[in-house]
Design an enzyme around this catalytic site. Structure first.
Site, PDB file in Angstrom:
ATOM      1  N   GLU A  69       0.862  -1.175  -0.073  1.00  0.00           N
ATOM      2  CA  GLU A  69       0.033   0.029  -0.006  1.00  0.00           C
ATOM      3  C   GLU A  69       0.714   1.417  -0.048  1.00  0.00           C
ATOM      4  O   GLU A  69       0.624   2.076  -0.739  1.00  0.00           O
ATOM      5  CB  GLU A  69      -1.047   0.169   1.093  1.00  0.00           C
ATOM      6  CG  GLU A  69      -1.633   1.444   1.492  1.00  0.00           C
ATOM      7  CD  GLU A  69      -2.765   1.282   2.460  1.00  0.00           C
ATOM      8  OE1 GLU A  69      -2.622   0.371   3.485  1.00  0.00           O
ATOM      9  OE2 GLU A  69      -3.524   2.446   2.407  1.00  0.00           O
ATOM     10  N   ASP A  89      -0.800  -5.052   2.942  1.00  0.00           N
ATOM     11  CA  ASP A  89      -1.145  -3.742   3.599  1.00  0.00           C
ATOM     12  C   ASP A  89      -0.696  -3.918   5.104  1.00  0.00           C
ATOM     13  O   ASP A  89      -0.836  -4.591   5.958  1.00  0.00           O
ATOM     14  CB  ASP A  89      -2.842  -3.695   4.132  1.00  0.00           C
ATOM     15  CG  ASP A  89      -3.378  -2.589   4.251  1.00  0.00           C
ATOM     16  OD1 ASP A  89      -2.693  -1.635   4.924  1.00  0.00           O
ATOM     17  OD2 ASP A  89      -4.373  -2.280   4.214  1.00  0.00           O
ATOM     18  N   ILE A  91      -0.808  -1.603   7.810  1.00  0.00           N
ATOM     19  CA  ILE A  91      -1.757  -1.441   8.580  1.00  0.00           C
ATOM     20  C   ILE A  91      -3.027  -1.349   8.067  1.00  0.00           C
ATOM     21  O   ILE A  91      -3.316  -0.055   7.438  1.00  0.00           O
ATOM     22  CB  ILE A  91      -1.659   0.011   9.773  1.00  0.00           C
ATOM     23  CG1 ILE A  91      -0.225  -0.295  10.440  1.00  0.00           C
ATOM     24  CG2 ILE A  91      -2.712   0.127  10.691  1.00  0.00           C
ATOM     25  CD1 ILE A  91       0.063   0.953  11.109  1.00  0.00           C
ATOM     26  N   ASP A  92      -4.008  -2.076   8.063  1.00  0.00           N
ATOM     27  CA  ASP A  92      -5.098  -1.963   7.538  1.00  0.00           C
ATOM     28  C   ASP A  92      -6.239  -1.329   8.555  1.00  0.00           C
ATOM     29  O   ASP A  92      -6.387  -2.108   9.784  1.00  0.00           O
ATOM     30  CB  ASP A  92      -5.917  -3.179   6.795  1.00  0.00           C
ATOM     31  CG  ASP A  92      -7.154  -3.030   6.147  1.00  0.00           C
ATOM     32  OD1 ASP A  92      -7.255  -2.250   5.400  1.00  0.00           O
ATOM     33  OD2 ASP A  92      -8.326  -3.708   6.638  1.00  0.00           O
ATOM     34  N   THR A  94      -6.271   2.131   9.058  1.00  0.00           N
ATOM     35  CA  THR A  94      -5.217   3.427   9.654  1.00  0.00           C
ATOM     36  C   THR A  94      -5.868   4.192  10.310  1.00  0.00           C
ATOM     37  O   THR A  94      -5.571   4.748  11.442  1.00  0.00           O
ATOM     38  CB  THR A  94      -4.308   3.944   8.509  1.00  0.00           C
ATOM     39  OG1 THR A  94      -3.602   2.857   7.752  1.00  0.00           O
ATOM     40  CG2 THR A  94      -3.372   4.957   9.013  1.00  0.00           C
ATOM     41  N   ASP A 219      -5.977  -4.400   0.844  1.00  0.00           N
ATOM     42  CA  ASP A 219      -7.100  -4.376   1.791  1.00  0.00           C
ATOM     43  C   ASP A 219      -7.846  -5.741   2.090  1.00  0.00           C
ATOM     44  O   ASP A 219      -8.181  -6.287   2.828  1.00  0.00           O
ATOM     45  CB  ASP A 219      -8.214  -3.354   1.711  1.00  0.00           C
ATOM     46  CG  ASP A 219      -7.582  -2.045   1.564  1.00  0.00           C
ATOM     47  OD1 ASP A 219      -6.848  -1.777   2.404  1.00  0.00           O
ATOM     48  OD2 ASP A 219      -8.223  -1.158   0.921  1.00  0.00           O
TER      49      ASP A 219
HETATM   50  C1  IPD Z   1      -9.076   1.160   4.485  1.00  0.00           C
HETATM   51  C2  IPD Z   1     -10.002   0.330   5.382  1.00  0.00           C
HETATM   52  C3  IPD Z   1     -11.102   0.919   5.346  1.00  0.00           C
HETATM   53  C4  IPD Z   1     -11.941   0.965   3.854  1.00  0.00           C
HETATM   54  C5  IPD Z   1     -10.823   1.851   3.158  1.00  0.00           C
HETATM   55  C6  IPD Z   1      -9.458   0.936   3.088  1.00  0.00           C
HETATM   56  P1  IPD Z   1      -6.310   1.331   5.166  1.00  0.00           P
HETATM   57  O1  IPD Z   1      -7.647   0.525   4.519  1.00  0.00           O
HETATM   58  O2  IPD Z   1      -9.751  -0.803   4.989  1.00  0.00           O
HETATM   59  O3  IPD Z   1     -12.014  -0.123   6.004  1.00  0.00           O
HETATM   60  O4  IPD Z   1     -13.126   1.457   4.047  1.00  0.00           O
HETATM   61  O5  IPD Z   1     -11.446   1.509   2.014  1.00  0.00           O
HETATM   62  O6  IPD Z   1      -8.753   1.985   2.234  1.00  0.00           O
HETATM   63  O7  IPD Z   1      -6.149   2.576   4.141  1.00  0.00           O
HETATM   64  O8  IPD Z   1      -6.665   1.688   6.487  1.00  0.00           O
HETATM   65  O9  IPD Z   1      -5.250   0.331   4.712  1.00  0.00           O
END
Ligand code: IPD
Length: 290
Positions: A69, A89, A91-92, A94, A219
């Protein structure tokens, strides 16, 4: 059939190391930068954890490739070739990490010949380690996982996210999708703030379905195989075959529930992750620092 168990075991080891870094950083002060929208955030820890993972994996498997990412946010192309590729990813969730809302995950998928061989999702605060290897079943902290098998959409708990896109079309589509589902009715709609952990709820049977539009391959690549190996179904939001680059996904307890959701929800246009002008969509492009 090649055996990628060595890579899986190494992935599990580095995911645990990454989770320790995330856990020790979550209580600290963070410097937050914006990416594609006011809800698309990055911190120094996202970047540090991604580097830690990629450096460790590269050291052990020098010929493997990566889709990460934060590397993509820094300008790398998203390219899923036939080569062994780790999709990361760091940190999913963030936004959750920044606010200390206790659902954040390290997500690691591994694909060869464009097919996912295994997926790892470590929900750090919960200390829940989900993983699945193709043909080998899905597990949570070593215990087998099974999707609910529910076939009746009106009896489902459905997980989704509003997502990071904040233009009018994305917002109105996402909110009207929730309205349409609630009106069916379904038993409930939930959101944890991390696509990876959201989707793993379908693998546990705690939720019966999950859908999302606008997330990225990093993700959901790992949780997709976890759901499939738990006996669930993963498709595009129009009911066609799942394509991790399309930025649309339904994960469900059964084909009937996946079809039912595909009939009810609408998608807004998203540029594919592997499109060269890759950043989204309806909002700005590239990284916009504070
Ligand atoms: C996000 C999370 C969030 C989702 C977003 C993603 P990130 O990833 O998974 O739940 O709604 O579409 O982008 O940016 O925290 O790695």
């Amino acid at each position: 059939m090649a055996d990628w168990s060595d890579c899986l075991n190494f992935g599990l080891t580095v995911a645990k190391q990454a989770s320790e870094v995330v856990l020790s950083a979550i209580q600290q002060q963070k410097e937050v930068k914006l990416k594609s929208s006011p809800a698309d955030l990055v911190t120094e820890t996202d970047e540090r954890v991604e580097k830690l993972l990629i450096d460790a994996i590269k050291n052990r498997y020098p010929l493997h490739r990566f889709i990460g990412e934060e590397s993509v946010a820094a300008g790398e192309r998203v390219e899923l070739s036939d080569a062994p590729t780790w999709i990361i990813d760091p940190i999913d969730g963030t936004v959750n990490f920044v606010h200390r809302f206790p659902f954040v995950a390290v997500s690691i998928a591994f694909a060869v010949n464009k097919q996912t061989e295994f997926g790892i999702v470590y929900s750090c605060v919960e200390d829940k380690l989900f993983h699945a290897q193709r043909g080998g079943g899905a597990f949570l902290n070593g215990e087998p996982l099974h999707a609910s098998g529910q076939e009746d959409l009106s009896r489902c708990v459905v997980v989704t996210e509003i997502g990071a896109e904040r233009d009018d079309l994305a917002l109105s589509t996402m909110t009207s999708n929730i309205f349409r589902l609630m009106r069916l009715p379904v038993h409930g709609v939930r959101a944890l703030g991390t696509a990876a952990v959201d989707m793993c709820q379908v693998a546990t049977g705690g939720a019966d379905a999950y859908y999302h539009i606008g997330m990225h391959c990093w993700d959901i690549a790992a949780s997709a195989i976890i759901v499939q190996e738990a006996g669930g179904v993963v498709t595009d939001t129009d009911g066609s075959a799942f394509d991790m680059m399309s930025r649309r996904v339904i994960a469900a307890s059964s084909s009937a529930v996946a079809r039912g959701i595909a009939q009810v929800i609408q998608a807004f246009p998203c540029r594919r992750d592997d499109d060269d002008g890759r950043r989204c969509v309806c909002g700005a492009t590239g990284v916009t620092g504070d």
